[in-house]
Design a protein around this motif. Structure first.
Motif, PDB file in Angstrom:
ATOM      1  N   TYR A   9       0.827  -1.211   0.000  1.00 21.63           N
ATOM      2  CA  TYR A   9       0.000   0.000   0.000  1.00 21.63           C
ATOM      3  C   TYR A   9       0.857   1.254   0.000  1.00 21.63           C
ATOM      4  CZ  TYR A   9      -4.427  -2.439   0.636  1.00 21.63           C
ATOM      5  OH  TYR A   9      -5.533  -3.226   0.451  1.00 21.63           O
ATOM      6  N   THR A  10       1.893   1.266   0.802  1.00 28.07           N
ATOM      7  CA  THR A  10       2.758   2.451   0.868  1.00 28.07           C
ATOM      8  C   THR A  10       3.434   2.694  -0.474  1.00 28.07           C
ATOM      9  OG1 THR A  10       3.122   2.086   3.231  1.00 28.07           O
ATOM     10  CG2 THR A  10       4.699   3.509   2.093  1.00 28.07           C
ATOM     11  N   GLU A 108       8.104   7.263   8.446  1.00 24.44           N
ATOM     12  CA  GLU A 108       8.398   8.617   7.967  1.00 24.44           C
ATOM     13  C   GLU A 108       7.794   8.831   6.577  1.00 24.44           C
ATOM     14  OE1 GLU A 108      12.249  11.531   7.205  1.00 24.44           O
ATOM     15  OE2 GLU A 108      12.515   9.356   7.018  1.00 24.44           O
ATOM     16  N   LEU A 109       7.933   7.837   5.695  1.00 24.72           N
ATOM     17  CA  LEU A 109       7.350   7.937   4.358  1.00 24.72           C
ATOM     18  C   LEU A 109       5.832   8.007   4.447  1.00 24.72           C
ATOM     19  CD1 LEU A 109       7.405   7.918   1.276  1.00 24.72           C
ATOM     20  CD2 LEU A 109       7.664   5.414   1.372  1.00 24.72           C
ATOM     21  N   LYS A 110       5.234   7.142   5.270  1.00 27.92           N
ATOM     22  CA  LYS A 110       3.774   7.143   5.416  1.00 27.92           C
ATOM     23  C   LYS A 110       3.278   8.457   6.006  1.00 27.92           C
ATOM     24  CE  LYS A 110       2.205   3.359   7.301  1.00 27.92           C
ATOM     25  NZ  LYS A 110       2.047   2.055   7.953  1.00 27.92           N
ATOM     26  N   SER A 111       4.014   9.007   6.930  1.00 24.60           N
ATOM     27  CA  SER A 111       3.638  10.295   7.507  1.00 24.60           C
ATOM     28  C   SER A 111       3.674  11.387   6.442  1.00 24.60           C
ATOM     29  CB  SER A 111       4.598  10.637   8.653  1.00 24.60           C
ATOM     30  OG  SER A 111       4.329  11.906   9.168  1.00 24.60           O
ATOM     31  N   TYR A 114       0.729  10.875   4.194  1.00 26.01           N
ATOM     32  CA  TYR A 114      -0.494  11.317   4.859  1.00 26.01           C
ATOM     33  C   TYR A 114      -0.642  12.834   4.711  1.00 26.01           C
ATOM     34  CZ  TYR A 114      -4.155  12.088   8.236  1.00 26.01           C
ATOM     35  OH  TYR A 114      -5.337  12.471   8.829  1.00 26.01           O
ATOM     36  N   ALA A 115       0.410  13.551   5.027  1.00 30.82           N
ATOM     37  CA  ALA A 115       0.355  15.015   5.002  1.00 30.82           C
ATOM     38  C   ALA A 115       0.230  15.561   3.582  1.00 30.82           C
ATOM     39  CB  ALA A 115       1.596  15.589   5.675  1.00 30.82           C
ATOM     40  N   VAL A 123      -7.797  15.332  -2.822  1.00 32.93           N
ATOM     41  CA  VAL A 123      -8.183  14.021  -2.288  1.00 32.93           C
ATOM     42  C   VAL A 123      -9.276  14.201  -1.243  1.00 32.93           C
ATOM     43  CG1 VAL A 123      -7.378  11.989  -1.016  1.00 32.93           C
ATOM     44  CG2 VAL A 123      -5.943  12.982  -2.820  1.00 32.93           C
ATOM     45  N   VAL A 124      -9.107  15.185  -0.354  1.00 30.37           N
ATOM     46  CA  VAL A 124     -10.114  15.450   0.679  1.00 30.37           C
ATOM     47  C   VAL A 124     -11.431  15.839   0.027  1.00 30.37           C
ATOM     48  CG1 VAL A 124     -10.719  16.978   2.601  1.00 30.37           C
ATOM     49  CG2 VAL A 124      -8.399  16.043   2.429  1.00 30.37           C
TER      50      VAL A 124
END
Length: 193
Positions: A9-10, A108-111, A114-115, A123-124
């Motif tokens: 997923y990442t 760190e990559l996922k964070s 996310y941001a 996307v939102v």
């Protein structure tokens, strides 16, 4: 499966974000694993990627994660003296996983994703739009179940399950295209039923 899903997923979210242009290499330059992978592949960490380089980078990310999981799991098995299924079960905690270093890099990559991707305004906006469509469909079907297909109405009539659960299951089974088409049929007077 959890470890494989997390990595897949990442990696695929990173690929989707880069491909869509919602994130770009320049915004990832502060992410350690991005720095390491672009350096290993001799890519400019701030430059736009051509399709081939993007694919190379995503493959390298997946390969890097898989290699770490295999090596880390092997090390844990050896250190714990696990030589049978019963010893593995008796351990009581997962043995398959990333090393601490790779786990930190992936967090760190996922964070960053996310941001910069999951909370990207486009996307939102699309998520909010999808929620409005699904909520409107659900409420329309609950208010007037006769709008549902005969098969769903028959399930409602013959089931002990609450109607809300069955309608929720019906809406959850819709493809994006079908949900949008059904929404148009229900709410757009110019669309034929």
């Amino acid at each position: 499966a959890n470890v494989a899903d997390e990595l897949a997923y990442t990696a695929h979210d990173l690929d989707d974000g880069l491909r869509s242009g919602l994130i770009n290499p320049f915004t990832l330059q502060d992410v350690t694993v991005w720095q390491e992978l672009t350096e290993d592949l001799t890519l400019d960490p701030c430059a736009e990627l051509v399709k081939l380089d993007r694919h190379r980078l995503i493959r390298a990310l997946i390969g890097w994660g898989v290699t770490d999981v295999v090596q880390q799991t092997d090390q844990r098995i050896r250190q714990a003296g696990i030589d049978s299924e019963s010893k593995l079960r008796a351990r009581g905690e997962p043995i398959i996983g990333f090393s601490d270093t790779v786990a930190v890099r992936l967090r760190e990559l996922k964070s960053s994703l996310y941001a910069r991707l999951y909370r990207h305004w486009r996307v939102v906006r699309m998520a909010a739009k999808a929620e409005r469509v699904l909520r409107a469909l659900f409420e329309a079907y609950i208010t007037e179940p006769a709008q549902l297909p005969d098969t769903v109405q028959a399930r409602i009539a013959s089931s002990d399950e609450p109607m809300e659960r069955l309608v929720c299951d019906y809406v959850a089974g819709m493809t994006d295209r079908f949900a949008l088409d059904d929404y148009a049929r229900l709410f757009d007077p110019s669309v034929r039923v």
